[in-house]
Design a protein around this motif. Structure first.
Motif, PDB file in Angstrom:
ATOM      1  N   MET A   1      80.540  33.161  29.559  1.00  0.00           N
ATOM      2  CA  MET A   1      79.683  34.248  29.098  1.00  0.00           C
ATOM      3  C   MET A   1      78.219  33.955  29.389  1.00  0.00           C
ATOM      4  N   LEU A   2      77.820  32.700  29.350  1.00  0.00           N
ATOM      5  CA  LEU A   2      76.441  32.363  29.712  1.00  0.00           C
ATOM      6  C   LEU A   2      76.176  32.752  31.160  1.00  0.00           C
ATOM      7  N   GLU A   3      77.169  32.547  32.018  1.00  0.00           N
ATOM      8  CA  GLU A   3      77.061  32.926  33.423  1.00  0.00           C
ATOM      9  C   GLU A   3      77.013  34.454  33.581  1.00  0.00           C
ATOM     10  N   LEU A   4      77.774  35.162  32.747  1.00  0.00           N
ATOM     11  CA  LEU A   4      77.873  36.616  32.861  1.00  0.00           C
ATOM     12  C   LEU A   4      76.782  37.365  32.101  1.00  0.00           C
ATOM     13  N   LEU A   5      76.066  36.679  31.232  1.00  0.00           N
ATOM     14  CA  LEU A   5      75.067  37.343  30.399  1.00  0.00           C
ATOM     15  C   LEU A   5      74.067  38.191  31.186  1.00  0.00           C
ATOM     16  N   PRO A   6      73.567  37.713  32.325  1.00  0.00           N
ATOM     17  CA  PRO A   6      72.663  38.584  33.090  1.00  0.00           C
ATOM     18  C   PRO A   6      73.336  39.895  33.523  1.00  0.00           C
ATOM     19  N   LEU A   7      74.610  39.850  33.840  1.00  0.00           N
ATOM     20  CA  LEU A   7      75.327  41.072  34.224  1.00  0.00           C
ATOM     21  C   LEU A   7      75.513  41.993  33.028  1.00  0.00           C
ATOM     22  N   VAL A   8      75.765  41.413  31.862  1.00  0.00           N
ATOM     23  CA  VAL A   8      75.887  42.203  30.638  1.00  0.00           C
ATOM     24  C   VAL A   8      74.551  42.905  30.361  1.00  0.00           C
ATOM     25  N   ARG A   9      73.476  42.174  30.520  1.00  0.00           N
ATOM     26  CA  ARG A   9      72.142  42.753  30.286  1.00  0.00           C
ATOM     27  C   ARG A   9      71.825  43.859  31.291  1.00  0.00           C
ATOM     28  N   GLN A  10      72.459  43.795  32.459  1.00  0.00           N
ATOM     29  CA  GLN A  10      72.257  44.839  33.472  1.00  0.00           C
ATOM     30  C   GLN A  10      73.153  46.049  33.217  1.00  0.00           C
ATOM     31  N   GLY A  11      74.004  45.977  32.187  1.00  0.00           N
ATOM     32  CA  GLY A  11      74.789  47.135  31.795  1.00  0.00           C
ATOM     33  C   GLY A  11      76.232  47.156  32.244  1.00  0.00           C
ATOM     34  N   TYR A  12      76.734  46.062  32.790  1.00  0.00           N
ATOM     35  CA  TYR A  12      78.150  46.022  33.173  1.00  0.00           C
ATOM     36  C   TYR A  12      79.002  45.806  31.925  1.00  0.00           C
ATOM     37  N   CYS A  13      80.132  46.491  31.861  1.00  0.00           N
ATOM     38  CA  CYS A  13      81.039  46.353  30.720  1.00  0.00           C
ATOM     39  C   CYS A  13      82.158  45.372  31.057  1.00  0.00           C
ATOM     40  N   CYS A  14      83.040  45.158  30.096  1.00  0.00           N
ATOM     41  CA  CYS A  14      84.070  44.129  30.224  1.00  0.00           C
ATOM     42  C   CYS A  14      85.026  44.369  31.404  1.00  0.00           C
ATOM     43  N   SER A  15      85.467  45.603  31.621  1.00  0.00           N
ATOM     44  CA  SER A  15      86.380  45.852  32.736  1.00  0.00           C
ATOM     45  C   SER A  15      85.676  45.579  34.063  1.00  0.00           C
ATOM     46  N   GLN A  16      84.415  45.941  34.157  1.00  0.00           N
ATOM     47  CA  GLN A  16      83.654  45.664  35.363  1.00  0.00           C
ATOM     48  C   GLN A  16      83.444  44.161  35.553  1.00  0.00           C
ATOM     49  N   LEU A  17      83.212  43.453  34.452  1.00  0.00           N
ATOM     50  CA  LEU A  17      82.990  42.013  34.543  1.00  0.00           C
ATOM     51  C   LEU A  17      84.228  41.290  35.064  1.00  0.00           C
ATOM     52  N   LEU A  18      85.414  41.698  34.609  1.00  0.00           N
ATOM     53  CA  LEU A  18      86.636  41.059  35.111  1.00  0.00           C
ATOM     54  C   LEU A  18      86.818  41.309  36.611  1.00  0.00           C
ATOM     55  N   ILE A  19      86.502  42.520  37.066  1.00  0.00           N
ATOM     56  CA  ILE A  19      86.606  42.819  38.502  1.00  0.00           C
ATOM     57  C   ILE A  19      85.548  42.050  39.284  1.00  0.00           C
ATOM     58  N   LEU A  20      84.337  41.974  38.732  1.00  0.00           N
ATOM     59  CA  LEU A  20      83.295  41.197  39.402  1.00  0.00           C
ATOM     60  C   LEU A  20      83.695  39.733  39.523  1.00  0.00           C
ATOM     61  N   LEU A  21      84.331  39.194  38.481  1.00  0.00           N
ATOM     62  CA  LEU A  21      84.813  37.810  38.556  1.00  0.00           C
ATOM     63  C   LEU A  21      85.875  37.651  39.645  1.00  0.00           C
TER      64      LEU A  21
ATOM     65  N   ALA B   1      78.710  43.034  23.336  1.00  0.00           N
ATOM     66  CA  ALA B   1      79.234  42.152  24.375  1.00  0.00           C
ATOM     67  C   ALA B   1      79.343  40.706  23.888  1.00  0.00           C
ATOM     68  N   ALA B   2      78.412  40.281  23.052  1.00  0.00           N
ATOM     69  CA  ALA B   2      78.470  38.907  22.554  1.00  0.00           C
ATOM     70  C   ALA B   2      79.722  38.688  21.707  1.00  0.00           C
ATOM     71  N   ALA B   3      80.078  39.672  20.901  1.00  0.00           N
ATOM     72  CA  ALA B   3      81.265  39.537  20.062  1.00  0.00           C
ATOM     73  C   ALA B   3      82.532  39.497  20.907  1.00  0.00           C
ATOM     74  N   CYS B   4      82.536  40.219  22.002  1.00  0.00           N
ATOM     75  CA  CYS B   4      83.729  40.292  22.866  1.00  0.00           C
ATOM     76  C   CYS B   4      83.747  39.187  23.928  1.00  0.00           C
ATOM     77  N   GLY B   5      82.645  38.454  24.055  1.00  0.00           N
ATOM     78  CA  GLY B   5      82.510  37.479  25.140  1.00  0.00           C
ATOM     79  C   GLY B   5      83.575  36.405  25.181  1.00  0.00           C
ATOM     80  N   ASP B   6      83.898  35.841  24.044  1.00  0.00           N
ATOM     81  CA  ASP B   6      84.911  34.784  24.045  1.00  0.00           C
ATOM     82  C   ASP B   6      86.277  35.336  24.433  1.00  0.00           C
ATOM     83  N   LEU B   7      86.585  36.544  23.992  1.00  0.00           N
ATOM     84  CA  LEU B   7      87.858  37.163  24.380  1.00  0.00           C
ATOM     85  C   LEU B   7      87.868  37.447  25.876  1.00  0.00           C
ATOM     86  N   LEU B   8      86.747  37.883  26.429  1.00  0.00           N
ATOM     87  CA  LEU B   8      86.664  38.089  27.871  1.00  0.00           C
ATOM     88  C   LEU B   8      86.963  36.790  28.608  1.00  0.00           C
TER      89      LEU B   8
END
Length: 155
Positions: free
Chosen positions: A5-25, A126-133
């Motif tokens: 989540m520390l790695e993804l935090l900039p993407l979260v701040r840019q407005g990407y949601c969890c489904s987008q984050l998994l695809i980006l990964l 996003a922070a609350a869902c981060g560990d589950l992501l």
């Protein structure tokens, strides 16, 4: 907070949601970019538009697995174990979020302690869902390995 989540935090701040984050990964893992796919994944954000639909970590995770193992062109065939792999992911997810009362984005966000409404306009924190992501991404990688699928291979 999970290191992923520390790695993804900039993407979260840019407005990407969890489904987008998994695809980006998954795209990153495969050393690819696909803005159209990432844009399409936005349709799964926040339980499909805050409709109390399924969590984007469930639907986005299924899409990430299918990106690695599904059919994408006439000349391709899906991995023969794609369906069992998707079922394994879904069953794991159902069991993981069962304490929260269901797979709806709102149920999971509430179960994780996210506050609905507020600054995010009803979207989960996003922070609350981060560990589950992070757990979902680890499960995706585990399934790809257990089904002997090389995610970096060209489809």
């Amino acid at each position: 907070m999970n290191p992923l989540m520390l790695e993804l935090l900039p993407l979260v701040r840019q407005g990407y949601c969890c489904s987008q984050l998994l695809i980006l990964l998954m795209l990153q893992w495969r050393d690819r970019q696909n803005p159209d796919l990432v844009r399409a994944m936005h349709g799964l954000c926040h339980g499909i538009g805050q409709s109390d639909g399924p969590c984007g970590l469930l639907t986005g995770g299924a899409c990430a697995l299918a990106l690695a193992a599904g059919k994408g062109a006439d000349s391709e065939t899906a991995h023969p174990m794609l369906t069992p792999m998707l079922n394994d992911y879904a069953l794991w997810f159902y069991e993981r979020v069962n304490p929260y009362g269901g797979t709806a984005c709102g149920c999971i966000a509430a179960g994780l302690g996210a506050v609905a409404g507020g600054e995010t306009g009803g979207a989960p924190d996003a922070a609350a869902c981060g560990d589950l992501l992070a757990e979902c991404w680890e499960k995706i990688l585990e399934l790809l390995q257990s089904y002997d699928l090389d995610v970096t291979a060209a489809s």
